[in-house]
Design a protein around this motif. Structure first.
Motif, PDB file in Angstrom:
ATOM      1  N   ALA A   1       1.032  -1.149  -0.206  1.00  0.00           N
ATOM      2  CA  ALA A   1      -0.039  -0.378   0.126  1.00  0.00           C
ATOM      3  C   ALA A   1       0.995   1.292   0.291  1.00  0.00           C
ATOM      4  O   ALA A   1       2.269   0.660   0.822  1.00  0.00           O
ATOM      5  N   PHE A   2       0.552   2.706  -0.799  1.00  0.00           N
ATOM      6  CA  PHE A   2       1.386   3.780  -0.434  1.00  0.00           C
ATOM      7  C   PHE A   2       0.231   4.614   0.366  1.00  0.00           C
ATOM      8  O   PHE A   2      -1.247   4.207   0.621  1.00  0.00           O
ATOM      9  N   LYS A   3       1.273   4.569   1.208  1.00  0.00           N
ATOM     10  CA  LYS A   3      -0.160   5.473   2.001  1.00  0.00           C
ATOM     11  C   LYS A   3       1.482   6.672   3.397  1.00  0.00           C
ATOM     12  O   LYS A   3       2.707   5.898   3.465  1.00  0.00           O
ATOM     13  N   ASP A   4       0.932   8.043   4.084  1.00  0.00           N
ATOM     14  CA  ASP A   4       1.630   8.202   4.495  1.00  0.00           C
ATOM     15  C   ASP A   4       2.799   8.937   3.657  1.00  0.00           C
ATOM     16  O   ASP A   4       3.670   8.726   5.103  1.00  0.00           O
ATOM     17  N   GLU A   5       2.922   8.255   2.613  1.00  0.00           N
ATOM     18  CA  GLU A   5       4.315   8.965   1.955  1.00  0.00           C
ATOM     19  C   GLU A   5       4.842   7.854   1.947  1.00  0.00           C
ATOM     20  O   GLU A   5       6.214   8.392   1.385  1.00  0.00           O
ATOM     21  N   LYS A   6       5.228   6.492   1.738  1.00  0.00           N
ATOM     22  CA  LYS A   6       5.603   5.497   1.977  1.00  0.00           C
ATOM     23  C   LYS A   6       5.015   4.566   1.013  1.00  0.00           C
ATOM     24  O   LYS A   6       3.992   4.050   1.330  1.00  0.00           O
ATOM     25  N   LEU A   7       5.958   3.615   0.648  1.00  0.00           N
ATOM     26  CA  LEU A   7       5.427   2.215   0.135  1.00  0.00           C
ATOM     27  C   LEU A   7       5.503   1.707   1.717  1.00  0.00           C
ATOM     28  O   LEU A   7       7.018   1.131   2.269  1.00  0.00           O
ATOM     29  N   TRP A   8       4.517   0.703   1.848  1.00  0.00           N
ATOM     30  CA  TRP A   8       4.613  -0.173   2.788  1.00  0.00           C
ATOM     31  C   TRP A   8       4.116  -1.398   2.216  1.00  0.00           C
ATOM     32  O   TRP A   8       3.774  -1.598   1.390  1.00  0.00           O
ATOM     33  N   ARG A   9       4.811  -2.255   2.293  1.00  0.00           N
ATOM     34  CA  ARG A   9       4.771  -3.909   2.258  1.00  0.00           C
ATOM     35  C   ARG A   9       4.718  -5.239   3.268  1.00  0.00           C
ATOM     36  O   ARG A   9       5.621  -4.882   4.370  1.00  0.00           O
ATOM     37  N   ASP A  10       3.849  -6.024   2.861  1.00  0.00           N
ATOM     38  CA  ASP A  10       3.710  -6.775   4.528  1.00  0.00           C
ATOM     39  C   ASP A  10       3.281  -7.971   3.824  1.00  0.00           C
ATOM     40  O   ASP A  10       2.956  -8.303   2.623  1.00  0.00           O
ATOM     41  N   PHE A  11       4.301  -8.987   4.110  1.00  0.00           N
ATOM     42  CA  PHE A  11       4.307 -10.827   3.813  1.00  0.00           C
ATOM     43  C   PHE A  11       4.667 -10.932   5.294  1.00  0.00           C
ATOM     44  O   PHE A  11       5.312 -11.291   5.423  1.00  0.00           O
ATOM     45  N   ASP A  12       3.428 -11.666   5.187  1.00  0.00           N
ATOM     46  CA  ASP A  12       2.786 -12.229   6.777  1.00  0.00           C
ATOM     47  C   ASP A  12       2.628 -11.451   7.704  1.00  0.00           C
ATOM     48  O   ASP A  12       3.838 -12.289   8.563  1.00  0.00           O
ATOM     49  N   GLY A  13       2.665 -10.800   8.089  1.00  0.00           N
ATOM     50  CA  GLY A  13       2.636 -10.212   9.291  1.00  0.00           C
ATOM     51  C   GLY A  13       4.342  -8.645   9.620  1.00  0.00           C
ATOM     52  O   GLY A  13       4.345  -8.270  10.281  1.00  0.00           O
ATOM     53  N   LEU A  14       5.173  -9.374   8.304  1.00  0.00           N
ATOM     54  CA  LEU A  14       6.573  -8.831   8.376  1.00  0.00           C
ATOM     55  C   LEU A  14       6.273  -7.633   7.532  1.00  0.00           C
ATOM     56  O   LEU A  14       6.101  -7.778   6.318  1.00  0.00           O
ATOM     57  N   LEU A  15       6.443  -6.142   8.024  1.00  0.00           N
ATOM     58  CA  LEU A  15       5.882  -5.043   8.014  1.00  0.00           C
ATOM     59  C   LEU A  15       7.249  -4.354   7.142  1.00  0.00           C
ATOM     60  O   LEU A  15       8.332  -3.974   7.710  1.00  0.00           O
ATOM     61  N   THR A  16       7.239  -3.533   5.472  1.00  0.00           N
ATOM     62  CA  THR A  16       8.929  -2.974   5.938  1.00  0.00           C
ATOM     63  C   THR A  16       7.943  -1.686   4.849  1.00  0.00           C
ATOM     64  O   THR A  16       6.724  -1.689   4.568  1.00  0.00           O
ATOM     65  N   ASN A  17       8.556  -0.792   5.041  1.00  0.00           N
ATOM     66  CA  ASN A  17       8.306   0.822   4.964  1.00  0.00           C
ATOM     67  C   ASN A  17       9.737   1.112   4.361  1.00  0.00           C
ATOM     68  O   ASN A  17      10.343   0.746   4.591  1.00  0.00           O
ATOM     69  N   CYS A  18       8.590   1.793   2.744  1.00  0.00           N
ATOM     70  CA  CYS A  18      10.557   2.539   2.099  1.00  0.00           C
ATOM     71  C   CYS A  18       9.994   4.158   2.108  1.00  0.00           C
ATOM     72  O   CYS A  18       8.845   4.652   1.500  1.00  0.00           O
ATOM     73  N   ASP A  19      11.206   5.095   1.572  1.00  0.00           N
ATOM     74  CA  ASP A  19      10.743   5.648   0.834  1.00  0.00           C
ATOM     75  C   ASP A  19      10.886   5.606  -0.703  1.00  0.00           C
ATOM     76  O   ASP A  19      11.346   5.378  -0.999  1.00  0.00           O
TER      77      ASP A  19
END
Length: 128
Positions: free
Chosen positions: A73-91
């Motif tokens: 998802a793109f939200k809060d000006e970041k790319l968020w990725r969720d792999f079965d509860g393992l979350l990453t966010n990036c500019d």
């Protein structure tokens, strides 16, 4: 922070998350010739959707790869990725149809402590 590459900051027009999401659809590849490893990230959706990541221990033998399916998802000006509860966010910094840079990335755990991840620059996959 989400932005388009190639424009001076003072001249850059505001870029919406929807514009970045549209530009990032499809597959992107990253290769490290020093380590001999490669990765492919594919996005399918809009502002949110499915993400598939293929990590290979070599860049010329795709039989030694692992795959991870998740959501993005793109939200809060970041790319968020969720792999079965393992979350990453990036500019995200996108150069349309050429490359996307993921910067200031972090794994985010349940206690909201961020663990940094190396910056990566993906190239648009051939045929995309």
């Amino acid at each position: 922070m989400i932005g388009m590459a190639g424009m001076a900051p003072a001249m850059a027009a505001p870029v919406s998350e929807a514009e970045i999401a549209r530009g990032m659809q499809g597959c992107w590849t990253w290769t490290d010739t020093t380590l001999g490893a490669s990765s492919q990230m594919c996005l399918d959706g809009g502002l949110s959707g499915a993400v598939t990541v293929l990590d290979c221990s070599t860049h010329n033998d795709l039989t030694e790869c692992s795959s991870a399916e998740g959501r993005y998802a793109f939200k809060d000006e970041k790319l968020w990725r969720d792999f079965d509860g393992l979350l990453t966010n990036c500019d995200v910094q996108l150069e349309p149809r050429r490359q996307v840079a993921l910067r200031n990335c972090a794994w985010v755990n349940s206690t909201s402590v961020a663990e940094p991840i190396d910056d990566l620059v993906y190239q648009r996959a051939v045929g995309q």
